[in-house]
Design a protein around this motif. Structure first.
Motif, short mmCIF file in Angstrom:
data_model
loop_
_atom_site.label_atom_id
_atom_site.label_comp_id
_atom_site.label_asym_id
_atom_site.label_seq_id
_atom_site.Cartn_x
_atom_site.Cartn_y
_atom_site.Cartn_z
N ASP A 80 1.26 -1.15 -0.32
CA ASP A 80 -0.19 0.15 0.10
C ASP A 80 1.23 1.13 0.03
O ASP A 80 2.03 0.93 -0.30
N ASP A 81 0.74 2.16 -0.37
CA ASP A 81 0.91 3.71 0.07
C ASP A 81 1.58 3.75 1.40
O ASP A 81 3.09 4.29 0.92
N ASP A 82 0.89 4.10 2.27
CA ASP A 82 2.34 3.72 3.75
C ASP A 82 3.30 2.92 3.35
O ASP A 82 4.51 3.56 4.06
N GLU A 83 3.48 2.07 3.34
CA GLU A 83 4.26 1.16 2.80
C GLU A 83 5.27 1.58 1.77
O GLU A 83 6.76 1.63 2.27
N LYS B 247 5.73 5.13 1.36
CA LYS B 247 6.10 5.96 2.08
C LYS B 247 7.47 5.79 3.24
O LYS B 247 8.24 6.17 3.53
N ARG B 248 6.90 4.23 4.17
CA ARG B 248 8.00 4.01 5.13
C ARG B 248 9.71 3.53 3.82
O ARG B 248 10.67 3.87 4.61
N GLN C 257 10.62 4.53 1.86
CA GLN C 257 11.22 5.27 0.32
C GLN C 257 11.48 6.53 2.10
O GLN C 257 13.35 6.54 1.55
#
Length: 302
Positions: free
Chosen positions: A162-165, A167-168, A170
């Motif tokens: 997902d997008d949260d992963e 960002k993490r 990155q």
């Protein structure tokens, strides 16, 4: 000295034996070559059940742990053999009652001998020195043209769950985000949610990529999602992924293969009078065998 004796002396043993014995022994070896699971014995004395007369059997073949017995009569004649030989052998067969019976000779059989053998279910065969004309009608060499479709420049991109992963990761990778690395997928692994190693990456992705279309000189792209989340290590960090995207270029390579007998020269020809089949016997087929003290064909000790 005839050619059969010369073959025996060269490949088995140079020993004195009565006329025809070396032919019998070569016949025994040929039957062993045709089916190595057989127990093949030369010069065995047998009696029929409840009979007094003992019979000398040139070659005895036992299949399936002695559950099936085959008797073979060998005649090294320089002319066709007649009905008398077959009739005499039938007398032996009728007493011992084997599962099958064969007569083997070098030249052939008279019509009377063939008819009698057919009536009494005795198989007739030829075993003789091979000659060039025996190969007539047989394909000895086949040219096979092979085209291999291969892959190069295979690129794998992991798909985060997902997008949260994203960002993490990155944040963890910083300046290394988006960087491509060359690795051996055989030595990289997938992990479960407890970070326990479950399989190497190659075993999972290779069958999937191999199902994708491969067209020479074209780029193939695809995407695959897993049924469950997997984890991979990127620069020392575990990353949760749901699948991967792939891209590769295909190319072709041609190869010509010649399948033949290697130019080997057959020493013996064995053929059945009942069936349209031939067996060519070569030097390396014969030379691996010997006889033990009981006359059984056994493999030589190297």
């Amino acid at each position: 000295m005839n050619s059969i004796d010369q073959i025996y002396n060269k490949l088995i043993a140079n020993e004195k034996m009565k006329n025809g014995s070396k032919y019998e022994r070569l016949a025994a070896i040929v039957y062993k070559i045709i089916d190595e699971s057989n127990v093949v014995i030369h010069d065995l004395r047998l009696k029929g059940i409840g009979k007094s007369a003992q019979h000398q059997i040139d070659v005895t073949i036992e299949k399936n742990g002695r559950l099936k017995r085959i008797l073979v009569e060998c005649k090294q004649y320089d002319k066709v053999i007649g009905i008398g030989i077959i009739r005499d052998f039938f007398g032996v067969v009728s007493q011992i009652k084997p599962d099958e019976a064969f007569v083997v000779t070098t030249v052939g059989y008279t019509k009377g001998a063939i008819d009698f053998a057919k009536d009494e279910n005795i198989n007739l065969s030829i075993l003789r020195e091979a000659i060039d004309s025996d190969w007539d009608g047989i394909i000895r060499s086949v040219q096979v043209n092979l085209e291999f479709i291969l892959m190069k420049n295979v690129v794998i991109n992991w798909i985060a769950i997902d997008d949260d992963e994203i960002k993490r990761v990155q944040g963890l990778l910083m300046d290394n985000w988006g960087e491509q690395r060359s690795v051996s997928t055989k030595h990289e692994f997938f992990y479960d949610h407890n970070y326990i190693q479950i399989s190497n990456i190659q075993d999972v992705i290779k069958p999937i990529i191999n199902l994708a279309p491969s067209i020479p000189n074209e780029v193939t792209e695809g995407r695959h999602e897993f049924e469950q989340t997997k984890y991979v290590i990127m620069l020392g960090h575990f990353v949760a992924i749901k699948g991967f995207e792939f891209k590769f270029t295909s190319y072709s390579r041609e190869h010509q293969l010649i399948v033949d007998d290697g130019g080997k020269v057959a020493l013996l020809l064995f053929k059945s009078m009942e069936k349209d089949e031939k067996f060519f016997i070569f030097e390396d087929n014969i030379s691996k065998w010997m006889f033990d003290d009981n006359g059984e064909v056994i493999e030589k000790n190297e």
